[in-house]
Design an enzyme around this catalytic site. Structure first.
Site, PDB file in Angstrom:
ATOM      1  N   PHE A  11       0.854  -1.191   0.000  1.00 41.54           N
ATOM      2  CA  PHE A  11       0.000   0.000   0.000  1.00 41.54           C
ATOM      3  C   PHE A  11       0.892   1.243   0.000  1.00 41.54           C
ATOM      4  O   PHE A  11       1.716   1.425   0.895  1.00 41.54           O
ATOM      5  CB  PHE A  11      -0.919   0.016   1.227  1.00 41.54           C
ATOM      6  CG  PHE A  11      -1.804   1.236   1.302  1.00 41.54           C
ATOM      7  CD1 PHE A  11      -2.952   1.316   0.523  1.00 41.54           C
ATOM      8  CD2 PHE A  11      -1.493   2.302   2.122  1.00 41.54           C
ATOM      9  CE1 PHE A  11      -3.769   2.446   0.567  1.00 41.54           C
ATOM     10  CE2 PHE A  11      -2.304   3.436   2.184  1.00 41.54           C
ATOM     11  CZ  PHE A  11      -3.447   3.500   1.405  1.00 41.54           C
ATOM     12  N   GLU A  90      12.993   3.512   1.258  1.00 40.64           N
ATOM     13  CA  GLU A  90      12.276   4.065   2.413  1.00 40.64           C
ATOM     14  C   GLU A  90      13.142   4.080   3.676  1.00 40.64           C
ATOM     15  O   GLU A  90      12.619   4.198   4.793  1.00 40.64           O
ATOM     16  CB  GLU A  90      10.983   3.253   2.648  1.00 40.64           C
ATOM     17  CG  GLU A  90      10.059   3.166   1.442  1.00 40.64           C
ATOM     18  CD  GLU A  90       9.477   4.513   1.014  1.00 40.64           C
ATOM     19  OE1 GLU A  90       9.361   5.415   1.857  1.00 40.64           O
ATOM     20  OE2 GLU A  90       9.178   4.673  -0.183  1.00 40.64           O
TER      21      GLU A  90
END
Ligand code: SIN
Length: 176
Positions: A11, A90
């Site tokens: 997601f 990330e």
């Protein structure tokens, strides 16, 4: 016995909405409950530099909130490479979590999400929106201008028919 590796759902709610840049076999707009998107995470590796961080999004728990983003299905054969790629991308304060995402079709999937919590060293937290806008206007990093991140996210959310007043208001301010 060889155990089958299952597909992976990811997601995305920030740059992963408009620039996934990883292999996937399906992508759909989806929402998660109980989270709201905020430009409260500092970025020194993508949209700013050490000592002059940009602002990027994280998710903040809020009981009555929902957050729209994009969910991606990664083929079992790509799972390992995609996870390595995303962990690297990330690494500026985000950690893996699991969320339940609901597609527009009503289908529900358990998805991986990268979340930056207040205990990471790049976390900036809440600030007045005009101060966030000023910081975004001034910030540039290895991935490009911080303004691009805000404007492209706002554009992508609008294209999927998703409303996010925080992102929309910031996009208006940084372009004013
Ligand atoms: C995401 O997009 O889901 C995580 C935050 C970012 O990379 O902007």
């Amino acid at each position: 016995m060889v155990r089958a590796v299952s597909a992976l759902w990811v997601f995305g709610y920030g740059s992963l909405v408009w620039r996934p840049a990883f292999d996937h076999q399906r992508c759909e707009p989806a929402k998660i409950q109980g989270w709201t998107r905020r430009f409260w995470q500092g970025s020194t590796d993508h949209r700013g530099v050490p000592g002059k961080p940009g602002r990027v999004v994280t998710l903040v728990p809020q009981a009555d909130a929902e957050c729209w983003g994009m969910v991606y299905e990664v083929a079992p054969s790509d799972r390992r490479a995609v996870l390595a790629n995303l962990d690297h991308r990330e690494k500026g304060g985000y950690a893996r979590h699991e969320v339940a995402a609901e597609l527009k079709t009503g289908e529900r999937v358990d998805a991986l999400v990268y979340l930056a919590t207040p205990d990471n060293e790049s976390y900036l937290g809440e600030a007045p929106l005009d101060a966030i806008a000023a910081q975004v206007r001034e910030s540039v990093g290895p991935s490009g201008p911080n303004i691009e991140y805000v404007v492209e996210l706002a554009r992508a959310l609008s294209a999927m028919g998703a409303s996010d007043p925080h992102v929309e208001a910031l996009a208006r301010l940084v372009q004013a």
